[in-house]
Design a protein around this motif. Structure first.
Motif, PDB file in Angstrom:
ATOM      1  N   PRO A  74       0.814  -1.289  -0.016  1.00  0.00           N
ATOM      2  CA  PRO A  74       0.058  -0.024  -0.033  1.00  0.00           C
ATOM      3  C   PRO A  74       0.897   1.409   0.281  1.00  0.00           C
ATOM      4  O   PRO A  74       1.905   1.303   0.674  1.00  0.00           O
ATOM      5  CB  PRO A  74      -0.584   0.004   1.219  1.00  0.00           C
ATOM      6  N   ARG A 102       4.816   2.768   4.133  1.00  0.00           N
ATOM      7  CA  ARG A 102       5.092   2.515   5.569  1.00  0.00           C
ATOM      8  C   ARG A 102       6.503   1.908   5.460  1.00  0.00           C
ATOM      9  O   ARG A 102       6.729   0.843   4.872  1.00  0.00           O
ATOM     10  CB  ARG A 102       3.964   1.703   6.115  1.00  0.00           C
ATOM     11  N   GLN A 105       6.929  -1.976   5.944  1.00  0.00           N
ATOM     12  CA  GLN A 105       6.084  -2.855   4.765  1.00  0.00           C
ATOM     13  C   GLN A 105       7.354  -2.827   3.598  1.00  0.00           C
ATOM     14  O   GLN A 105       7.670  -3.824   3.199  1.00  0.00           O
ATOM     15  CB  GLN A 105       4.836  -2.233   4.403  1.00  0.00           C
ATOM     16  N   ARG A 216      -1.619   6.114   3.437  1.00  0.00           N
ATOM     17  CA  ARG A 216      -2.590   5.279   3.672  1.00  0.00           C
ATOM     18  C   ARG A 216      -2.048   3.731   3.974  1.00  0.00           C
ATOM     19  O   ARG A 216      -0.963   3.410   3.208  1.00  0.00           O
ATOM     20  CB  ARG A 216      -3.142   4.945   2.025  1.00  0.00           C
ATOM     21  N   ASP A 217      -2.591   3.061   4.809  1.00  0.00           N
ATOM     22  CA  ASP A 217      -2.141   1.814   5.325  1.00  0.00           C
ATOM     23  C   ASP A 217      -3.384   0.996   5.338  1.00  0.00           C
ATOM     24  O   ASP A 217      -3.903   0.921   6.400  1.00  0.00           O
ATOM     25  CB  ASP A 217      -1.304   1.925   6.438  1.00  0.00           C
ATOM     26  N   GLY A 218      -3.988   0.405   4.218  1.00  0.00           N
ATOM     27  CA  GLY A 218      -5.138  -0.341   4.465  1.00  0.00           C
ATOM     28  C   GLY A 218      -6.274   0.785   4.592  1.00  0.00           C
ATOM     29  O   GLY A 218      -6.406   1.694   4.018  1.00  0.00           O
ATOM     30  N   LYS A 219      -7.002   0.520   5.731  1.00  0.00           N
ATOM     31  CA  LYS A 219      -7.974   1.417   6.141  1.00  0.00           C
ATOM     32  C   LYS A 219      -7.654   2.572   6.870  1.00  0.00           C
ATOM     33  O   LYS A 219      -8.099   3.822   7.093  1.00  0.00           O
ATOM     34  CB  LYS A 219      -9.099   0.733   7.030  1.00  0.00           C
ATOM     35  N   GLU A 220      -6.412   2.485   7.315  1.00  0.00           N
ATOM     36  CA  GLU A 220      -5.733   3.361   8.374  1.00  0.00           C
ATOM     37  C   GLU A 220      -5.293   4.505   7.194  1.00  0.00           C
ATOM     38  O   GLU A 220      -4.683   4.256   6.224  1.00  0.00           O
ATOM     39  CB  GLU A 220      -4.505   2.902   9.064  1.00  0.00           C
ATOM     40  N   ARG A 221      -5.471   5.814   7.659  1.00  0.00           N
ATOM     41  CA  ARG A 221      -5.025   7.067   7.182  1.00  0.00           C
ATOM     42  C   ARG A 221      -4.275   7.891   8.007  1.00  0.00           C
ATOM     43  O   ARG A 221      -4.929   7.782   9.277  1.00  0.00           O
ATOM     44  CB  ARG A 221      -6.080   7.679   6.282  1.00  0.00           C
TER      45      ARG A 221
END
Ligand SMILES: Cc1cc2nc3c(=O)[nH]c(=O)nc-3n(C[C@H](O)[C@H](O)[C@H](O)COP(=O)(O)OP(=O)(O)OC[C@H]3O[C@@H](n4cnc5c(N)ncnc54)[C@H](O)[C@@H]3O)c2cc1C
Length: 417
Positions: A74, A102, A105, A216-221
């Motif tokens: 992501p 991130r 990752q 953005r990290d999946g649903k996390e912003r």
């Protein structure tokens, strides 16, 4: 003392960050038979935390493509850059000029690629000591002892290996950051793919900038925010964390989160990057003194180190005496030297002097952006200064007095190194 085994690998890479992984991946591309003779030691286990804003410039993306890797994690795509100065601001639209990842990752992705290429990656194994014999370098870890013809120091700015070389010329830098939620002051930056680079801290004596990078990290912003300073040029040393908190409060950001990061070293041409049986790459060798960027640089160092290692095996000469010069003459070395000169010429007294011309002259702005992001590897400090000089003669920005000051510093720094 625990009973330690002695292992014979011809190449030991200390550290599996971008510098270490890039060295390994380039070794696999240039000389596949060296893969089974190499071991990579990493003191943590991927994915491991890493303090970083995760900004991948065009230069970093180009390096990844050269290594045959695609960014399959992501990320936020950046199309706009907002520059804030004390009395000016400017916005530039540059399509896909940066990707924000991130770091844990990203580094885990590189480590996976290294494993897939067939390398032995020993995680949770910290190098504790390095010593030199006539024809090898010995690395002692928490688990074993390695006698290797080649050791690659890829263990970052606070690692073990850079201490095996004289520290002369290490250019002190500091980088601090924290993750925060989105705040109203961020407007639609996340949706628009806009980052902010804020130079207003220059007025308080910091030779550097603050950043606000959406992620953005999946649903996390959220936002990674931080400050970078070149300590030699700063008049406000020791107060960097305070400046960051003040700057964030001014933007309406809650500053209760834990600020992480610390000091590192920038590239300096007078610093040796090798000795017999040892080569430094990435932050262990030195990052960019103007911007603090280091991921692309670590990937580029890795390629140069791998080329040097292959050459050493072909000639059976592990002195690595030309490595420092080869780095200096490469695209990486030239860009980092130019960056150091710009940092030394523009940061003292704040880049405020150069701001009117940067904000007024779109072509100059593009040139500066090309230089920083690596979009056009031919852009140099000389080109930027020439363009400023033209602006001074044709439009009077910067004014002749300021231009003279900048030119004087530039000539002095060019003569110095
Ligand atoms: C606050 C901050 C923000 C930043 N933001 C950006 C950015 O947005 N973009 C950018 O390009 N750069 C950024 N940087 C710089 C970037 O993080 C570094 O330049 C980059 O990580 C250098 O990669 P490296 O492989 O040389 O070192 P590292 O990434 O530090 O990797 C070194 C590895 O070695 C391991 N290691 C250390 N010691 C040992 C040991 N003794 N034995 C075994 N393993 C060991 C570590 O665990 C680590 O995995 C930032 C830096 C800071 C401080």
């Amino acid at each position: 003392m625990p009973n330690m085994g002695s292992e014979n690998h011809q190449i030991v890479i200390v550290g599996a960050g971008p510098g270490g992984c890039s060295t390994a991946l380039w070794l696999a591309r240039l000389c596949p038979r060296l893969v089974e003779r190499t071991v990579i030691l990493e003191k943590y286990r991927h994915p491991r935390p890493k303090v970083c804003a995760g900004g991948l410039t065009t230069r970093a993306l180009r390096m990844l493509a050269d290594m045959g890797l695609s960014l399959n994690i992501p990320h936020a795509k950046i199309d706009h850059v907002r520059l804030l100065f004390e009395n000016h601001s400017a916005e530039m639209a540059r399509r896909d000029c940066m990707r924000i990842v991130r770091r844990e990752q990203f580094d885990a992705m590189l480590a996976d690629a290294v494993r897939a290429a067939g390398f032995e990656l020993h995680e949770d194994e910290e190098a504790l000591e390095a010593g030199f014999a006539r024809d090898s370098c010995r690395v002692k870890t928490s688990k074993a002892r390695y006698d290797a013809g080649v050791v690659v120091g890829a263990d970052g700015s606070r690692g073990l290996t850079h201490r095996c070389l004289p520290n002369y010329g290490r250019y002190p830098l500091v980088g601090l950051a924290l993750d925060t939620p989105v705040t109203p002051g961020d407007g639609d930056d996340l949706e628009k793919g806009r980052i902010t680079i804020d130079f207003t801290c220059n007025a308080s004596g910091a030779a550097g900038y603050m950043w606000h990078f959406p992620f953005r990290d999946g649903k996390e912003r959220g936002y990674n925010r931080g400050i970078f300073c070149s300590l030699k040029e700063s008049t406000n040393r020791g107060n960097t964390a305070k400046l960051l908190r003040e700057g964030l409060r001014a933007r309406g950001v809650n500053t209760r989160g834990r600020i992480r990061g610390g000091c590192g070293g920038g590239y300096h041409p007078q610093r040796r990057l090798s000795r017999p049986h040892l080569l430094l790459v990435g932050d262990a060798a030195g990052g960019n003194a103007l911007t603090g960027e280091g991921i692309a640089q670590a990937l580029m160092y890795g390629r140069l180190a791998a080329e040097e290692i292959v050459r050493a095996f072909l000639r059976n000469d592990f002195s690595f005496r030309f490595y420092t010069a080869r780095v200096a003459h490469s695209e990486l070395g030239r860009n980092m030297l130019d960056s150091l000169r710009i940092a030394k010429s523009f940061y003292p007294g704040g880049p405020a002097a150069a701001v009117p011309s940067i904000t007024a002259d779109a072509a100059l702005r593009e040139q500066v952006a090309d230089f920083i992001s690596g979009t056009d590897a031919r852009t140099s400090q000389r080109g930027i200064t020439t363009r400023m000089l033209a602006g001074c003669i044709l439009h009077g920005t910067p004014d002749p007095r300021t231009m003279l000051k900048i030119l004087k510093r530039f000539i002095r720094k060019t003569a110095q190194f």
